[in-house]
Design a protein around this motif. Structure first.
Motif, short mmCIF file in Angstrom:
data_model
loop_
_atom_site.label_atom_id
_atom_site.label_comp_id
_atom_site.label_asym_id
_atom_site.label_seq_id
_atom_site.Cartn_x
_atom_site.Cartn_y
_atom_site.Cartn_z
N THR A 89 0.83 -1.21 0.00
CA THR A 89 0.00 0.00 0.00
C THR A 89 0.86 1.26 0.00
OG1 THR A 89 -1.81 -1.13 1.13
CG2 THR A 89 -1.76 1.28 1.28
N GLU A 90 1.91 1.27 0.82
CA GLU A 90 2.79 2.44 0.87
C GLU A 90 3.55 2.61 -0.43
OE1 GLU A 90 4.59 5.89 2.07
OE2 GLU A 90 2.83 4.89 2.89
N ILE A 91 3.96 1.52 -1.05
CA ILE A 91 4.64 1.60 -2.34
C ILE A 91 3.71 2.20 -3.39
CG2 ILE A 91 5.68 0.25 -4.22
CD1 ILE A 91 7.48 0.63 -1.69
N VAL A 92 2.46 1.79 -3.40
CA VAL A 92 1.49 2.36 -4.35
C VAL A 92 1.32 3.86 -4.08
CG1 VAL A 92 -0.93 2.34 -5.10
CG2 VAL A 92 0.31 0.19 -4.77
N ARG A 93 1.22 4.26 -2.83
CA ARG A 93 1.11 5.69 -2.50
C ARG A 93 2.30 6.46 -3.04
NH1 ARG A 93 -0.10 4.12 3.30
NH2 ARG A 93 -2.36 4.00 3.37
N SER A 141 2.48 9.37 -6.02
CA SER A 141 3.07 10.69 -5.75
C SER A 141 4.15 11.04 -6.77
CB SER A 141 3.68 10.72 -4.34
OG SER A 141 2.69 10.64 -3.37
N VAL A 142 4.99 10.08 -7.11
CA VAL A 142 6.04 10.32 -8.11
C VAL A 142 5.41 10.58 -9.47
CG1 VAL A 142 7.95 9.25 -9.38
CG2 VAL A 142 7.82 9.03 -6.89
N TYR A 143 4.42 9.79 -9.84
CA TYR A 143 3.76 9.98 -11.13
C TYR A 143 3.09 11.35 -11.20
CZ TYR A 143 0.87 9.37 -15.22
OH TYR A 143 0.29 9.55 -16.44
N LYS A 144 2.44 11.77 -10.11
CA LYS A 144 1.79 13.09 -10.09
C LYS A 144 2.83 14.20 -10.23
CE LYS A 144 -1.49 16.12 -7.83
NZ LYS A 144 -0.78 17.32 -8.21
N PHE A 145 3.96 14.06 -9.56
CA PHE A 145 5.02 15.06 -9.68
C PHE A 145 5.47 15.19 -11.13
CE2 PHE A 145 9.61 15.75 -10.08
CZ PHE A 145 9.71 17.03 -9.59
N ILE A 146 5.71 14.05 -11.78
CA ILE A 146 6.16 14.08 -13.18
C ILE A 146 5.08 14.68 -14.07
CG2 ILE A 146 6.76 12.62 -15.15
CD1 ILE A 146 8.21 10.79 -13.08
#
Length: 69
Positions: A29-33, A37-42
């Motif tokens: 679950t934390e890895i998905v979060r 977050s990384v995808y949204k930043f990009i």
């Protein structure tokens, strides 16, 4: 607030999530979060018109990553 989400993923993706969770000693679950977050930043960078990210290794070597929108 927490939202429960069920998703269907293939075996390869599930294994990658488990490996990342084990490596970071955390939950899938934390890895998905973190991945979201990384995808949204990009995605935000692309929307803002930025086209390149610079990565720096521990040795100080630099490389560029082109963002595709």
């Amino acid at each position: 607030m927490t939202t429960r989400l069920n998703v269907n993923i293939n075996d390869e993706t599930a294994e990658a999530l488990r490996q990342l969770a084990d490596r970071r000693q955390t939950t899938v679950t934390e890895i998905v979060r973190r991945a979201v977050s990384v995808y949204k930043f990009i995605e935000d960078e692309v929307v803002d018109g930025n086209k390149t990210l610079k990565l720096v290794t521990q040795e100080g070597q630099e490389t560029s990553v082109s963002l595709v929108g």
